[in-house]
Design a protein around this motif. Structure first.
Motif, PDB file in Angstrom:
ATOM      1  N   VAL A  69      16.334   4.778  14.201  1.00 28.32           N
ATOM      2  CA  VAL A  69      15.850   5.756  13.211  1.00 28.32           C
ATOM      3  C   VAL A  69      15.037   5.040  12.124  1.00 28.32           C
ATOM      4  O   VAL A  69      14.011   5.555  11.679  1.00 28.32           O
ATOM      5  CB  VAL A  69      17.014   6.590  12.618  1.00 28.32           C
ATOM      6  N   LEU A  70      15.471   3.825  11.738  1.00 31.11           N
ATOM      7  CA  LEU A  70      14.711   3.067  10.733  1.00 31.11           C
ATOM      8  C   LEU A  70      13.290   2.778  11.217  1.00 31.11           C
ATOM      9  O   LEU A  70      12.339   2.886  10.448  1.00 31.11           O
ATOM     10  CB  LEU A  70      15.415   1.735  10.437  1.00 31.11           C
ATOM     11  N   THR A  71      13.172   2.434  12.510  1.00 36.79           N
ATOM     12  CA  THR A  71      11.836   2.168  13.062  1.00 36.79           C
ATOM     13  C   THR A  71      10.968   3.416  12.936  1.00 36.79           C
ATOM     14  O   THR A  71       9.807   3.357  12.529  1.00 36.79           O
ATOM     15  CB  THR A  71      11.943   1.739  14.549  1.00 36.79           C
ATOM     16  N   LYS A  72      11.557   4.574  13.270  1.00 36.65           N
ATOM     17  CA  LYS A  72      10.802   5.833  13.176  1.00 36.65           C
ATOM     18  C   LYS A  72      10.328   6.068  11.741  1.00 36.65           C
ATOM     19  O   LYS A  72       9.180   6.439  11.506  1.00 36.65           O
ATOM     20  CB  LYS A  72      11.686   7.010  13.607  1.00 36.65           C
ATOM     21  N   ILE A  73      11.239   5.847  10.774  1.00 40.63           N
ATOM     22  CA  ILE A  73      10.886   6.103   9.373  1.00 40.63           C
ATOM     23  C   ILE A  73       9.790   5.138   8.920  1.00 40.63           C
ATOM     24  O   ILE A  73       8.839   5.531   8.243  1.00 40.63           O
ATOM     25  CB  ILE A  73      12.140   6.006   8.473  1.00 40.63           C
ATOM     26  N   ASN A  74       9.910   3.879   9.333  1.00 40.86           N
ATOM     27  CA  ASN A  74       8.886   2.904   8.921  1.00 40.86           C
ATOM     28  C   ASN A  74       7.528   3.207   9.535  1.00 40.86           C
ATOM     29  O   ASN A  74       6.498   3.020   8.892  1.00 40.86           O
ATOM     30  CB  ASN A  74       9.342   1.482   9.246  1.00 40.86           C
ATOM     31  N   ILE A  75       7.531   3.715  10.787  1.00 38.28           N
ATOM     32  CA  ILE A  75       6.259   4.101  11.423  1.00 38.28           C
ATOM     33  C   ILE A  75       5.643   5.258  10.629  1.00 38.28           C
ATOM     34  O   ILE A  75       4.461   5.240  10.283  1.00 38.28           O
ATOM     35  CB  ILE A  75       6.469   4.482  12.907  1.00 38.28           C
ATOM     36  N   LEU A  76       6.472   6.268  10.304  1.00 35.04           N
ATOM     37  CA  LEU A  76       5.975   7.427   9.539  1.00 35.04           C
ATOM     38  C   LEU A  76       5.386   6.967   8.213  1.00 35.04           C
ATOM     39  O   LEU A  76       4.309   7.397   7.804  1.00 35.04           O
ATOM     40  CB  LEU A  76       7.110   8.413   9.263  1.00 35.04           C
ATOM     41  N   LYS A  77       6.122   6.066   7.545  1.00 39.71           N
ATOM     42  CA  LYS A  77       5.699   5.573   6.235  1.00 39.71           C
ATOM     43  C   LYS A  77       4.338   4.864   6.328  1.00 39.71           C
ATOM     44  O   LYS A  77       3.421   5.160   5.572  1.00 39.71           O
ATOM     45  CB  LYS A  77       6.776   4.611   5.712  1.00 39.71           C
ATOM     46  N   GLU A  78       4.218   3.970   7.311  1.00 35.15           N
ATOM     47  CA  GLU A  78       2.982   3.194   7.442  1.00 35.15           C
ATOM     48  C   GLU A  78       1.808   4.070   7.825  1.00 35.15           C
ATOM     49  O   GLU A  78       0.717   3.977   7.252  1.00 35.15           O
ATOM     50  CB  GLU A  78       3.170   2.115   8.520  1.00 35.15           C
ATOM     51  N   GLU A  79       2.057   4.969   8.801  1.00 37.81           N
ATOM     52  CA  GLU A  79       0.966   5.809   9.291  1.00 37.81           C
ATOM     53  C   GLU A  79       0.522   6.804   8.223  1.00 37.81           C
ATOM     54  O   GLU A  79      -0.666   7.022   8.009  1.00 37.81           O
ATOM     55  CB  GLU A  79       1.426   6.519  10.567  1.00 37.81           C
ATOM     56  N   PHE A  80       1.503   7.386   7.534  1.00 34.31           N
ATOM     57  CA  PHE A  80       1.201   8.359   6.473  1.00 34.31           C
ATOM     58  C   PHE A  80       0.392   7.681   5.359  1.00 34.31           C
ATOM     59  O   PHE A  80      -0.596   8.223   4.878  1.00 34.31           O
ATOM     60  CB  PHE A  80       2.516   8.929   5.915  1.00 34.31           C
ATOM     61  N   SER A  81       0.806   6.458   4.968  1.00 31.69           N
ATOM     62  CA  SER A  81       0.096   5.719   3.915  1.00 31.69           C
ATOM     63  C   SER A  81      -1.340   5.452   4.338  1.00 31.69           C
ATOM     64  O   SER A  81      -2.259   5.535   3.546  1.00 31.69           O
ATOM     65  CB  SER A  81       0.740   4.370   3.653  1.00 31.69           C
ATOM     66  N   HIS A  82      -1.515   5.127   5.636  1.00 30.74           N
ATOM     67  CA  HIS A  82      -2.842   4.805   6.141  1.00 30.74           C
ATOM     68  C   HIS A  82      -3.755   6.040   6.122  1.00 30.74           C
ATOM     69  O   HIS A  82      -4.876   5.989   5.618  1.00 30.74           O
ATOM     70  CB  HIS A  82      -2.717   4.243   7.558  1.00 30.74           C
TER      71      HIS A  82
END
Ligand code: 0O2
Length: 221
Positions: free
Chosen positions: A27-40
């Motif tokens: 779940v942490l990986t999913k959240i970090n992907i969302l965070k990075e992609e959203f920021s981008h």
């Protein structure tokens, strides 16, 4: 039980808790992907910080005892759903719902429960969005579907909750009404801060948006 049985129990329990660590990592990986992609994409990061933990055996035993459960891993699996826990601290209240929606939409996640303590705060004033999500974990010899508790809140909600926890941790006596009223008043202050910050954020965003439209217009003509 004899020593051998105790050793076998320890191996089983360690494996059990370890599987929650894997669920947490998924779940942490999913959240970090969302965070990075959203920021981008949006040039904006909605997440201030993320904390995570697997419940310690002491805290797990304490909860089993408090809930009066019998010590079987199957019972624990079904009745204690915060063995793996993630806390996401967001900038604005709207970010909480944005993150929650993005997470809930993922195909391999099943939402077992969603408690909105923002729309309906607890009587003491506690606010947060709680999700229990279930995620598959693939191990060498088995596949398990395990729950992870995700608490999503703003910085103000997080500050209030961590100070409230410090003040009342292991306070077992009845709390005088004057104190509970004061505590609720501080939660209302935090909620007011969040609402005002959200309004500022929306207003400034619309000004930024207008500026962008105007500069596009100037470029064209
Ligand atoms: P810890 O040490 O943070 O893990 P259950 O989870 O089964 O005990 P319930 O009521 O269904 O029971 O859970 P709920 O309401 O979803 O809340 C569980 C967690 O939310 C708590 O975990 C806290 O982390 C947080 N929480 C809930 N209410 C409050 C509150 O009034 N103040 C603060 N500071 N935190 C709160 P644990 O296991 O109690 O503790």
């Amino acid at each position: 039980p004899n020593l051998q049985q105790l050793k076998a129990l320890k191996v089983e329990l360690t494996r059990f808790i370890m599987s929650y660590k894997f669920a947490l990592d998924e779940v942490l990986t999913k959240i970090n992907i969302l965070k990075e992609e959203f920021s981008h994409i949006h040039d904006y990061n909605p997440i201030e910080h993320i904390k995570s933990r697997v419940k310690s055996p002491e805290s797990l035993f304490e909860k089993i005892y408090r809930k009066g459960l019998n010590f079987s891993l199957e019972t624990i699996k079904h009745r204690i759903r915060d063995i793996a826990g993630i806390r996401i601290v967001c900038s604005f209240t709207s970010d909480i719902y944005a993150i929650s929606d993005m997470l809930q939409k993922q195909k391999d996640i099943t939402v077992l429960e969603c408690k909105d303590y923002i729309k309906s705060p607890k009587p003491n004033g506690y606010q947060s969005l709680h999700l229990i999500v279930e995620i598959p974990v693939f191990m060498s010899d088995r596949e398990e579907h395990l729950p992870v508790e995700v608490q999503i809140r703003t910085v103000a909600m997080d500050t209030w909750a961590s100070l409230e926890h410090k003040i009342f941790y292991k306070f077992n006596k009845e709390v005088p009404k004057r104190i509970t009223d004061e505590l609720k008043a501080t939660a209302d202050l935090a909620a007011d801060l969040d609402q005002r910050m959200e309004r500022l954020h929306t207003e400034v965003n619309s000004i930024k948006h207008l500026d962008e439209v105007e500069s596009d217009f100037t470029l064209e003509f």
